[in-house]
Design an enzyme around this catalytic site. Structure first.
Site, mmCIF file in Angstrom:
data_model
loop_
_atom_site.group_PDB
_atom_site.id
_atom_site.type_symbol
_atom_site.label_atom_id
_atom_site.label_comp_id
_atom_site.label_asym_id
_atom_site.label_seq_id
_atom_site.Cartn_x
_atom_site.Cartn_y
_atom_site.Cartn_z
ATOM 1 C CD GLU A 40 -2.517 -1.767 0.216
ATOM 2 O OE1 GLU A 40 -2.843 -0.933 -0.650
ATOM 3 O OE2 GLU A 40 -2.807 -2.978 0.141
ATOM 4 C CD GLU A 57 -2.585 -2.842 -7.788
ATOM 5 O OE1 GLU A 57 -1.552 -3.217 -7.192
ATOM 6 O OE2 GLU A 57 -3.473 -2.164 -7.238
#
Length: 633
Positions: free
Chosen positions: A307, A329
């Protein structure tokens, strides 16, 4: 936008969103519901002459009460009530897709290119997919309800009407009034509490709308670093502080060394109630995470590195549309693994990456390698919910592509420098793969001269547009020093005449979480084991069989179920009662349904008792697994 976002109806080609301001009151009446009422004001610049209509993304659960034209110079910031008379504008809500609607607003005096326009929409919202309201028994404290928003990927259109495409970024501010005893927290840099339980927020950095996030509940905070605090319900705050005190800053400084300055000033972590169905959401300034990351021994603290990595890749440099989600991602997975390599070494990172590769292999085996979602550049047709395209490919195949780009460079320090330049070049922007790869080739002119983008079998176009297994796999052999002992130990346990002397000679007390996870995965692959084996394992490894670490608990529960070891089914029930994370809950129920008759009965009994504390989507999935949905219908 580089190309029209098929998942958005907004007028991004006619207007530029400069700022949005939310002025909302939060109510929890009637019990079990969460209602937002107030307004959103959009400050816009017209991009073309005579734009007679403004179209915004919205949702059928959003009830628009009025739309008005405001003075462009009035930001609608800290004022408690509108101080000006708005000019009413005609509006109409029209169907767009099953995940949202389109709000059409007529502009009787069409602005010219360059003109500024301010539109204020009064509305009520609640009950939509982007706003979750937890009853008291779905929280950890079990005293007050809690409301949170989840905007990814297209759900914030049920939070407020706006430009809901990742291609558009803007600054935002908010004025949130909450009931007595409640606190509001948002994904913003500046936070201030005023009288009347009103909270002011300002985000001076431009972000896409899916990263605007709100939580209202009985939550408190504790400092855990020079620029970090943890937030949680009062009953969890001490555990959160103990788990993360002094931890986050090391992750942040390592990320800054690799990728450049951390621009969001603060990095806070909010531990959601146990019913939170996700692992984490990387909202700027404050990441929402599952309380499963509080095992009590810091063994899952490094999970948050993923994160944190989004602070550069995803939040700062963002995919322009959801068909190129790998830009968010794939780069984040690479960044995460660069940080863990710096902190824990190559062996640890390669072991974790091997676990990710196994998930990609499992996914592609399930779908077939040629499935169109197994491309990095996915074509999202009009009407298709981007959520339905979510899978392992953008994460792990994306990681392999970024690793291939590093491999072509051949020098880690030079590729690290490129990543810093990439972030600096595209910060606060939304880009496509073409933008990223063009910059890569311009940054490395020698590679461009060698035409590395067209090497047979490894063409950039093939990476992006051809489904299937990655053409290049990064070398994970440094992880073998951790993987081979785990594999050998699993083989010893699976042997019919397992050698207990050899098993006891392997000291697993120093193994980190991912090595233990890898070992348990190998045990699962070899299950069912010989009779009596699981009982011996449980006795020899009490730190595994009695772990509070959710990753270990999940796998131990699956081993118990796959081996029909009913004597410890209380641990399965206890894990299901303690959390509602989708990643853990669904596999366990699937294993229970495939397990012994005792396990099957326990599945129905446990779900009946715990269903009210689960997120509604997780309830639906479990009902399907148990066959209850058909029976009810």
């Amino acid at each position: 936008m580089a190309a029209r976002d098929a998942a958005s109806a907004c007028s991004a080609d006619a207007f530029r969103l400069r700022h949005l301001h939310l002025a909302l009151r939060v109510a929890f009446e009637p019990p079990g519901s969460g209602l937002l009422q107030g307004s959103v004001r959009l400050q816009l610049t017209c991009l073309r002459d005579r734009a007679a209509e403004l179209v915004l993304d919205s949702h059928p659960s959003v009830h628009v009460e009025s739309v008005g034209l405001a003075s462009p110079g009035s930001p609608g910031g800290d004022r408690p009530e509108p101080a000006e008379t708005l000019r009413p504008l005609p509006f109409q809500s029209r169907p767009f897709a099953r995940y949202g609607s389109a709000l059409h607003i007529a502009l009787p005096d069409p602005p010219a290119a360059g003109d500024t326009v301010a539109v204020e929409i009064a509305y009520r919202a609640g009950g939509g997919p982007g706003i979750s309201c937890l009853d008291t028994f779905q929280t950890a404290q079990r005293e007050r309800p809690l409301l949170y928003t989840s905007g990814f990927p297209v759900l914030n259109r049920s939070f407020f009407p706006g430009f809901h495409t990742p291609a558009i970024k803007s600054t935002y501010s908010a004025r949130i009034q909450v009931p007595d005893g409640f606190t509001a927290v948002m994904s913003a840099i500046n936070w201030e509490k005023q009288k009347d339980n009103t909270f002011l927020f300002k985000m001076p950095q431009p972000i896409p709308s899916y990263l605007v996030a709100l939580v209202v509940g009985d939550i408190v905070s504790a400092e855990v670093g020079p620029r970090s605090r943890v937030w949680a319900e009062p009953c969890l705050i001490d555990a959160a502080k103990k788990e993360y005190n002094g931890v986050i800053e090391e992750f942040l400084t390592t990320g800054e060394k690799l990728f450049g300055p951390y621009v969001w000033e603060r990095y806070d972590v909010l531990f959601m109630p146990p019913s939170f169905p996700f692992g984490g959401m990387e909202n700027p300034c404050i990441t929402f995470v599952t309380p499963c990351l509080l095992p009590g021994d810091r063994s899952l603290a490094d999970v948050i590195i993923h994160e944190i990595s989004h602070s550069w890749f995803g939040n700062l440099v963002t995919n322009a549309h959801w068909g190129e989600f790998w830009l968010n991602e794939g780069f984040t997975m690479y960044a995460q693994r660069r940080i863990t390599t710096e902190l824990y070494g190559a062996a640890y990172t390669c072991l974790e990456a091997a676990t990710g590769r196994a998930l990609l292999r499992q996914h592609m085996d399930n779908t077939g390698e040629d499935h169109p979602l197994n491309k990095l550049r996915v074509i999202i047709e009009p009407g298709v919910d981007p959520e339905d395209t979510y899978n392992e490919t953008p994460y792990e195949k994306g990681y392999c592509f970024v690793s291939y780009l590093a491999h072509l460079v051949g020098d880690q320090s030079k590729f690290d420098a490129f990543l810093q330049a990439y972030v600096n070049q595209f910060k606060f922007q939304s880009i496509t793969a073409d933008d990223a790869l063009e910059f890569y080739l311009e940054y490395f002119p020698d590679l461009k001269k060698k035409c590395v983008d067209t090497i047979p079998g490894f063409e950039f176009d093939r990476w992006l547009n051809t489904p299937g297994w990655p053409p290049y796999l990064p070398d994970l052999s440094p992880g073998e020093e951790l993987m081979k002992p785990a594999e050998k130990l699993a083989e010893l346990w699976a042997s019919p005449d397992h050698n207990m002397e050899a098993i006891k000679a392997v000291d697993v007390s120093a193994w980190k979480t991912f090595q233990l996870v890898y070992f348990l995965d190998k045990v699962l692959e070899r299950s069912p084991l010989p009779d009596g084996t699981v009982e011996k394992m449980s006795s020899l490894y009490p730190k595994i069989s009695g772990a509070q670490n959710a990753e270990l608990r999940l796998r131990w529960c699956l081993i118990l179920l796959k081996n029909h070891h009913d004597a410890e089914l209380d641990k399965v029930k206890g894990f299901l009662q303690s959390q509602g994370k989708q990643k853990y809950t669904l596999p366990i129920y699937r294993a229970m349904v495939s397990g012994s008759e005792t396990a099957q009965n326990l599945a129905v009994e446990t779900f009946s008792a715990t269903a009210p504390q689960l997120h509604v989507n997780v309830q639906t999935y479990v009902k399907k697994i148990l066959g209850l949905e058909t029976a009810e219908n």
